[in-house]
Design a protein around this motif. Structure first.
Motif, short mmCIF file in Angstrom:
data_model
loop_
_atom_site.label_atom_id
_atom_site.label_comp_id
_atom_site.label_asym_id
_atom_site.label_seq_id
_atom_site.Cartn_x
_atom_site.Cartn_y
_atom_site.Cartn_z
N ILE A 176 0.84 -1.20 0.00
CA ILE A 176 0.00 0.00 0.00
C ILE A 176 0.87 1.25 0.00
O ILE A 176 0.55 2.25 -0.65
N GLU A 177 2.00 1.19 0.71
CA GLU A 177 2.93 2.33 0.72
C GLU A 177 3.43 2.60 -0.70
O GLU A 177 3.54 3.75 -1.12
N LYS A 178 3.72 1.53 -1.46
CA LYS A 178 4.15 1.71 -2.85
C LYS A 178 3.00 2.27 -3.69
O LYS A 178 3.21 3.12 -4.55
N LEU A 179 1.79 1.75 -3.44
CA LEU A 179 0.62 2.23 -4.19
C LEU A 179 0.42 3.72 -3.99
O LEU A 179 0.00 4.44 -4.91
N ASP A 180 0.73 4.22 -2.81
CA ASP A 180 0.55 5.64 -2.49
C ASP A 180 1.72 6.51 -2.99
O ASP A 180 1.64 7.74 -2.92
N SER A 181 2.77 5.88 -3.45
CA SER A 181 3.96 6.62 -3.86
C SER A 181 3.69 7.48 -5.10
O SER A 181 2.98 7.06 -6.01
N PRO A 182 4.26 8.68 -5.16
CA PRO A 182 4.13 9.51 -6.37
C PRO A 182 5.06 9.05 -7.49
O PRO A 182 4.93 9.51 -8.63
N LYS A 242 4.57 2.78 -7.73
CA LYS A 242 3.11 2.59 -7.77
C LYS A 242 2.76 1.33 -8.57
O LYS A 242 1.90 0.54 -8.15
N MET A 300 -8.76 -3.70 -2.20
CA MET A 300 -8.09 -2.53 -2.76
C MET A 300 -8.57 -2.22 -4.17
O MET A 300 -8.04 -1.33 -4.83
N ARG A 349 -9.52 1.49 -5.26
CA ARG A 349 -8.39 2.40 -5.46
C ARG A 349 -7.65 2.06 -6.74
O ARG A 349 -7.20 2.95 -7.47
N ASN A 369 -5.33 6.07 -15.79
CA ASN A 369 -4.26 7.00 -15.43
C ASN A 369 -3.51 7.44 -16.68
O ASN A 369 -3.36 6.70 -17.65
#
Length: 364
Positions: free
Chosen positions: A126-132, A137, A152, A155, A162
């Motif tokens: 999830i931390e990677k998913l939130d990464s800019p 991501k 998930m 999201r 995208n």
């Protein structure tokens, strides 16, 4: 200049000076050798320590998933708990579980997912998913997808359109991985193009699944996104979706050549009684490329009713179209070979060559 002021020429030529310089170089060489050795030693340690962790971790995981025990009740060995606090080793362990999950299914696969959750790796994903950062991501989406973290999906679904093509491709693959055919619902909102390569990948992912009704297929055939229309036509062709025959026929008047060409290919697989006549009607207004596609489709669905149209097409100025029409005649018309032989007798060039070519091609 100061050095030359302190040392005269005679001093530089004295043996003692040369000994001092040689000793200095010797010390420098020894220091360099020590530094090189130390660097190699540290590199060796950096290589073998992760290798030792890798072997131990993979052996532990293998035993754990094969044993008849519940993962959440299993105690994580202290030696692994310590190593898993280090980011690089933690990511290595996560990568190992991802690769293992890709190669197993059933109860063993469920245990791998349970271990993924027990070790807290979902938070890492999830931390990677939130990464800019786009590649982080993408990595996060892939990890959550492989581990079937369907909670998930909302999201991830937002990322299927995208602007970054790598992010949306991974998100689209994840939706399919979660839900199979139903996961293709991202086509309802897709505004970016769906490349030929991506279409091929999605189709290959669908092939192992049992065929089932495809929700939304009719709507996709009227999409404003031309690549979505082409992909929907391919799905209708592969899975012989007869229920969308009329929608596919409407695609024969589409503004884009590639859409019309794919529609002609698809109709070959979902043809009805009137399909051959419809293709013949559209033939005159088509490009040479699509005319060849139509003739190839007629090879499977034409009959004696199309004979006048096909005989007329033998007089086309394009030799490829003549060959295509001749192929349909000998394949689908009752007296096809006789008609072509008669044409060859009247006009040996090029019809004698076409006749001989088709005899060889069709082994008749």
């Amino acid at each position: 200049m100061a050095l030359y002021g302190l040392l005269s020429i005679s001093d530089l030529l004295k043996p003692g000076f040369f000994y001092a310089v040689a000793a200095g170089f010797a010390v420098l060489i020894v220091v360099l050798l020590i530094l090189i050795y130390w660097n190699l030693y540290k590199r060796k340690q950096a290589f073998f320590r992760p290798e030792s962790f890798r072997m131990g971790f993979e052996l532990w995981v293998s035993k754990l998933v094969l044993e008849d025990t519940q993962i959440p009740a299993s105690r994580i060995p202290a030696k692994f708990a310590k190593h898993l606090k280090q980011r690089d080793k933690r990511q290595f362990a996560l990568n190992s579980l991802i690769e293992l999950k890709k190669s197993v299914a059933g109860t063993v696969g469920d245990k791998v997912v349970a271990l993924y959750l027990e070790l807290g790796f979902k938070a890492d994903s999830i931390e990677k998913l939130d990464s800019p950062v786009w590649y982080k991501k993408v990595k996060g989406i892939n990890e959550l997808s492989v581990m079937k973290q369907e909670d998930m999906n909302a999201r991830i679904f937002k990322l299927t359109n995208n602007r970054n093509k790598y992010i949306r491709r991974e998100a689209q693959a994840a939706m399919f991985n979660f839900y199979g055919f139903r996961g293709l619902r991202f086509l309802n909102v897709l505004t970016h193009s769906l490349s030929d390569w991506q279409q091929l990948n999605l189709i290959e992912q669908l092939r192992p699944l049992d065929p089932e009704p495809i929700p939304g297929l009719s709507n996709w055939l009227y999409s404003d996104n031309n690549t979505v229309v082409v992909f929907a036509l391919k799905l209708a062709e592969i899975y012989q979706c007869f229920e969308v025959h009329d929608e596919v026929v409407s695609c024969l008047t589409h503004e884009r050549e590639e859409v019309r060409g794919q529609a002609a290919k698809t109709l070959k697989e979902i043809a009805g009684d009137a399909t051959a006549a419809i293709l013949c009607e559209r033939y005159a207004s088509e490009t040479p490329r699509n005319k060849i596609v139509i003739l190839n489709s007629l090879t499977a669905i034409a009959g004696d009713a199309q004979q006048p149209f096909l005989m007329k097409e033998l007089d086309s100025g394009n030799d490829f179209l003549k060959l295509g029409a001749a192929r349909v005649i000998v394949t689908c018309c009752t007296a096809g070979w006789g008609l072509l032989e008669s044409k060859a007798a009247q006009q040996p060039l090029p019809f004698r060559n076409i006749y001989n070519h088709l005899r060889f091609e069709l082994k008749r």
